[in-house]
Structure formats: C-alpha cells, structure tokens
Design a protein around this motif. Structure first.
Motif, PDB file in Angstrom:
ATOM      1  N   GLY A 106      19.689   5.590  -3.276  1.00 45.11           N
ATOM      2  CA  GLY A 106      18.399   5.618  -2.693  1.00 45.11           C
ATOM      3  C   GLY A 106      17.717   6.513  -2.850  1.00 45.11           C
ATOM      4  N   ALA A 107      18.062   8.010  -2.829  1.00 46.74           N
ATOM      5  CA  ALA A 107      17.226   9.188  -3.158  1.00 46.74           C
ATOM      6  C   ALA A 107      16.696   9.156  -4.798  1.00 46.74           C
ATOM      7  N   TYR A 108      17.500   8.553  -5.558  1.00 45.11           N
ATOM      8  CA  TYR A 108      16.770   8.307  -6.785  1.00 45.11           C
ATOM      9  C   TYR A 108      15.891   7.236  -6.854  1.00 45.11           C
ATOM     10  N   ALA A 109      15.933   6.316  -6.223  1.00 48.00           N
ATOM     11  CA  ALA A 109      14.802   4.924  -5.968  1.00 48.00           C
ATOM     12  C   ALA A 109      13.758   5.756  -5.451  1.00 48.00           C
ATOM     13  N   CYS A 110      13.619   6.786  -4.781  1.00 50.56           N
ATOM     14  CA  CYS A 110      12.406   7.118  -3.984  1.00 50.56           C
ATOM     15  C   CYS A 110      11.505   8.172  -5.308  1.00 50.56           C
ATOM     16  N   THR A 111      11.956   8.293  -6.427  1.00 53.14           N
ATOM     17  CA  THR A 111      11.569   9.187  -7.570  1.00 53.14           C
ATOM     18  C   THR A 111      10.854   8.107  -8.412  1.00 53.14           C
ATOM     19  N   VAL A 112      11.052   6.829  -8.375  1.00 53.20           N
ATOM     20  CA  VAL A 112      10.603   5.918  -9.118  1.00 53.20           C
ATOM     21  C   VAL A 112       9.300   5.094  -8.865  1.00 53.20           C
ATOM     22  N   PRO A 113       8.144   5.495  -9.544  1.00 59.17           N
ATOM     23  CA  PRO A 113       6.802   4.963  -9.205  1.00 59.17           C
ATOM     24  C   PRO A 113       6.988   3.734  -8.768  1.00 59.17           C
ATOM     25  N   LEU A 150       0.834  -1.137   0.016  1.00 61.62           N
ATOM     26  CA  LEU A 150       0.026   0.044   0.015  1.00 61.62           C
ATOM     27  C   LEU A 150       0.762   1.242  -0.236  1.00 61.62           C
ATOM     28  N   VAL A 151       0.593   2.157  -1.028  1.00 65.72           N
ATOM     29  CA  VAL A 151       1.792   3.244  -1.187  1.00 65.72           C
ATOM     30  C   VAL A 151       0.602   4.658  -0.927  1.00 65.72           C
ATOM     31  N   SER A 152       1.315   5.441  -0.091  1.00 66.13           N
ATOM     32  CA  SER A 152       0.449   6.696   0.316  1.00 66.13           C
ATOM     33  C   SER A 152       0.874   7.640  -0.843  1.00 66.13           C
ATOM     34  N   PRO A 153       0.217   8.980  -0.913  1.00 69.26           N
ATOM     35  CA  PRO A 153       0.850   9.938  -1.707  1.00 69.26           C
ATOM     36  C   PRO A 153       2.121  10.609  -1.248  1.00 69.26           C
ATOM     37  N   ASP A 154       2.437  10.448  -0.122  1.00 68.19           N
ATOM     38  CA  ASP A 154       3.895  11.033   0.248  1.00 68.19           C
ATOM     39  C   ASP A 154       5.125  10.041  -0.061  1.00 68.19           C
ATOM     40  N   GLY A 155       4.621   8.900  -0.688  1.00 66.03           N
ATOM     41  CA  GLY A 155       5.611   7.621  -0.919  1.00 66.03           C
ATOM     42  C   GLY A 155       5.919   6.665   0.178  1.00 66.03           C
ATOM     43  N   ARG A 156       5.382   6.877   1.258  1.00 65.00           N
ATOM     44  CA  ARG A 156       5.142   5.653   2.221  1.00 65.00           C
ATOM     45  C   ARG A 156       4.673   4.480   1.817  1.00 65.00           C
ATOM     46  N   PRO A 171      10.461  14.525  -7.645  1.00 63.70           N
ATOM     47  CA  PRO A 171       9.292  14.252  -6.721  1.00 63.70           C
ATOM     48  C   PRO A 171       9.502  12.770  -6.099  1.00 63.70           C
ATOM     49  N   VAL A 172       9.391  12.802  -4.833  1.00 63.68           N
ATOM     50  CA  VAL A 172       9.318  11.669  -4.056  1.00 63.68           C
ATOM     51  C   VAL A 172       8.106  10.845  -4.396  1.00 63.68           C
ATOM     52  N   VAL A 173       7.905   9.604  -4.901  1.00 67.26           N
ATOM     53  CA  VAL A 173       6.654   9.143  -5.156  1.00 67.26           C
ATOM     54  C   VAL A 173       6.601   7.729  -4.581  1.00 67.26           C
ATOM     55  N   ASP A 174       7.808   7.088  -4.176  1.00 70.51           N
ATOM     56  CA  ASP A 174       7.620   5.855  -3.300  1.00 70.51           C
ATOM     57  C   ASP A 174       9.278   5.516  -2.949  1.00 70.51           C
ATOM     58  N   SER A 175       8.905   4.941  -1.468  1.00 72.29           N
ATOM     59  CA  SER A 175      10.228   4.686  -0.797  1.00 72.29           C
ATOM     60  C   SER A 175      10.553   3.268  -0.941  1.00 72.29           C
ATOM     61  N   ASN A 176       9.572   2.617  -1.737  1.00 74.31           N
ATOM     62  CA  ASN A 176       9.978   1.196  -2.095  1.00 74.31           C
ATOM     63  C   ASN A 176      11.193   0.794  -2.771  1.00 74.31           C
ATOM     64  N   GLY A 177      12.110   0.097  -2.179  1.00 78.47           N
ATOM     65  CA  GLY A 177      13.444  -0.200  -2.966  1.00 78.47           C
ATOM     66  C   GLY A 177      14.520   0.721  -2.562  1.00 78.47           C
ATOM     67  N   ALA A 178      14.209   1.795  -2.019  1.00 76.24           N
ATOM     68  CA  ALA A 178      15.281   2.735  -1.530  1.00 76.24           C
ATOM     69  C   ALA A 178      16.380   2.130  -0.921  1.00 76.24           C
ATOM     70  N   GLY A 179      16.174   1.127   0.058  1.00 74.18           N
ATOM     71  CA  GLY A 179      17.091   0.499   1.040  1.00 74.18           C
ATOM     72  C   GLY A 179      17.892  -0.545  -0.021  1.00 74.18           C
ATOM     73  N   ASP A 180      17.411  -1.149  -0.772  1.00 76.41           N
ATOM     74  CA  ASP A 180      17.831  -1.965  -1.786  1.00 76.41           C
ATOM     75  C   ASP A 180      18.850  -1.209  -2.753  1.00 76.41           C
ATOM     76  N   ALA A 181      18.506  -0.308  -3.120  1.00 79.26           N
ATOM     77  CA  ALA A 181      19.187   0.759  -3.974  1.00 79.26           C
ATOM     78  C   ALA A 181      20.397   1.179  -3.178  1.00 79.26           C
ATOM     79  N   PHE A 182      20.399   1.781  -1.978  1.00 82.60           N
ATOM     80  CA  PHE A 182      21.340   2.092  -1.131  1.00 82.60           C
ATOM     81  C   PHE A 182      22.425   1.118  -1.133  1.00 82.60           C
ATOM     82  N   ALA A 183      21.860  -0.179  -0.699  1.00 83.12           N
ATOM     83  CA  ALA A 183      22.940  -1.287  -0.629  1.00 83.12           C
ATOM     84  C   ALA A 183      23.490  -1.780  -1.923  1.00 83.12           C
ATOM     85  N   ALA A 184      23.048  -1.875  -3.047  1.00 83.18           N
ATOM     86  CA  ALA A 184      23.535  -1.971  -4.318  1.00 83.18           C
ATOM     87  C   ALA A 184      24.816  -0.781  -4.359  1.00 83.18           C
ATOM     88  N   ALA A 185      24.430   0.107  -4.274  1.00 80.07           N
ATOM     89  CA  ALA A 185      25.444   1.308  -4.696  1.00 80.07           C
ATOM     90  C   ALA A 185      26.443   1.239  -3.685  1.00 80.07           C
TER      91      ALA A 185
END
Length: 321
Positions: free
Chosen positions: A295-302, A122-128, A259-273
């Motif tokens: 991680g910041a980039y991942a937050c902009t990916v729907p 479930l994804v809210s408008p603020d990306g949580r 714009p931040v649209v979703d935080s899903n995958g941000a931690g995974d992106a951080f780990a990969a980089a």
C-alpha cells in the motif's frame, strides 16, 4: 498467462474462453471492478467553485479500477490471476483489455451494451483523491453467466469479489464451489445492507476506516455474524487494524519509499499483498505487514500510471523490517 477473452452464446453463457479449458489452477479469480478512470490533478481538495481551472498537468484516461488494480497487484506478486467482469465494446473497454494483455492477466470479458465502467478522480497535490463514479454503465438485471462462473471458481484457489454490481449475485455460486472468498468494502459506513452482504459472506474482509464511527466494533461484528477469519480496517497514515483469531491488533503504517503522489489504488495493493501472504501460508499479521508495504508503494505511483510492487521487492522489504 496471457490475457484471455470470450464471447456469449445464445444461452447467455460465455463460450470459447481461450485457455480456460486448460487452466487447472488459478490462484485468484477476481470478480468485478474493471473500468477506466479519468485523472484530473487539481490544486486542492475540496476544490473551490470556479468557472474553470487550467489543468497544466493534463487530463488522462487510464484503465484501472478496483478489480483491475487488485489483479495487477496479484499478478506482479507471481499469482496466477483471472479477472471476470463486464466490458463495453468501446474505447474504454479497449484500454482495460490492453492493460490485462500488457501484464499477462487472464481476462474473461462479458459484453456490456451499457458500456465500460468509468469514473473521474480528482487528485490533490498531497495525493488525496475524490472519485466521481458513473453508475449508468450497468443494468439491474446483469448477471455473470452461471456456467462460466462455476467453471472459473472450480479452477480457482481463491476469489476476490469487488462490490461492483452484479458481484453480490455471484457470492452463493462461489460459496457452493467451496472457493475461499475475500472482498473489499471500501468506505462502508458499517450499516449499508448492500456491503453487509459481502462482509458476511467472505473469509477475508477489507474495509476502509474512513466512514466507520467505531472501526473496532464493526470489525468484531463482521467476525461474529459472518464467516470472516480475518478482518482488516485500513486507516491511511495511521496504518491498519487486524482482527484474526479473536485478537485485534494494530499494524503500523510503512514509510513510503518515495514521495506520496496519489493514494488511489493503495487499498487494492494492500489487499493483493495480504492475499499473496495468505495463499503462501503466512500468518495474518505477516499478511497485513505485506499489505502495508504494498500500500505504501502504491502511494508513490502517479495516478495516471498503473504499476504494482513486484514479488522480489516485496519480500526484500519485508525481510529488511
């Protein structure tokens, strides 16, 4: 490297894994964390009770759980990546296979009669996001075939181990093979013994600070009682904390490039980089800065899409800081 699959023989080992016999240098072997998320955009979180909600933005199923996203991030950064996990012979498994094929990520899929792992986000408008994991897509006695695991580990520079079952049983085999190990404990509370086993076996440990009463104390405990050379606690908009060489430092958050649209995958992106930097000999602080950028980039990916920060773009942004 194209996506690769194998099948099980009568001994329980995977055979005919296309291309594995010719692979002499896998940069990162990713274990576990393959599956499908169903994305539902909701008006707010927590979601108030109601008989029903109209979801105008649609409800979408897409491949991509933690192991998939780490593998995607690694591959986008030019690292030769191989993903090992269980997959069902079902439409969800087909989505996972197609994701790896599309991005040229090698995949060894062990047949899973219980089906491919699934979750609802479930994804809210603020990306949580709030994730609902289906834990029925596995069996307590599932194990990675030992021969296959040893062969892949022997060909790898590093292994990133998801905390999904049955990855805990793979840790001794990886350690015996002498391969470097990283893991992501996600929202560990600092006490649960299941995640603790991963924390103490890994050379690099990632953990979310969300459920930790005292992140710094937990990080030091991991380093003191385990093998970790680096421990990273990610803290969302507050950045991250890095413990390396006995020194604990704060790594500021990076302003997302959109714009931040979703935080899903941000931690995974951080780990990969972070692993990209580590495998290229960068100091831990630089690795963490790479992680913050990805991680910041991942937050902009729907949430309904799967994309990762490319290597050239990561290095350009890092140079501009």
């Amino acid at each position: 490297m194209r996506a690769q699959t194998g099948h099980i023989d009568g001994t329980g080992d995977v055979v005919d894994v296309h291309g594995v016999a010719d692979v002499h240098d896998i940069d990162v072997l990713v274990l576990g964390g393959a599956g499908v998320d169903t994305i539902v955009y909701v008006p707010e979180l927590p979601l108030p009770y109601a008989d029903s909600y109209m979801i105008d933005s649609g409800i979408r199923a897409r491949a991509g759980q933690t192991g998939d996203f780490v593998a995607l991030g690694l591959a986008a950064l030019g690292l030769r990546t191989h993903h090992l996990d269980f997959l069902g012979d079902d439409p969800e498994g087909d989505l996972v296979r197609a994701l790896h094929e599309e991005h040229g990520i090698a995949l060894t899929a062990i047949p899973q009669p219980a089906g491919t792992k699934r979750a609802v986000n479930l994804v809210s408008p603020d990306g949580r996001r709030l994730s609902l994991y289906d834990t029925s897509r596995g069996r307590p006695d599932d194990r990675f075939p030992t021969g296959t695991l040893r062969d892949l580990a022997a060909a790898s520079r590093h292994a990133h181990v998801s905390i999904t079952q049955p990855c805990a049983e793979a840790l001794p085999v990886l350690r015996e093979a002498g391969v470097g190990i990283s893991t992501d404990l996600h929202n560990w509370d600092g006490e649960n013994p299941y995640q603790a086993a991963f924390a103490l076996a890994a050379d690099v440990v990632f953990v979310s600070a969300t459920a930790l009463p005292d992140p710094r104390a937990t990080m030091r405990r991991i380093a003191e009682h385990g093998r970790a050379e680096a421990v990273v606690a990610t803290a969302g908009a507050e950045g991250a904390y890095l413990l390396a060489g006995g020194e604990l430092t704060h790594v500021p958050a990076v302003v997302p490039p959109g714009p931040v649209v979703d935080s899903n995958g941000a931690g995974d992106a951080f780990a990969a980089a972070f692993l990209f930097g580590r495998l290229h000999g960068e100091p831990p602080r630089r690795c963490a800065e790479f992680g913050a950028l990805a991680g910041a980039y991942a937050c902009t990916v729907p949430a309904a899409e799967s994309a990762a920060l490319p290597r050239a773009e990561l290095l350009a942004r890092a140079s501009a800081r």
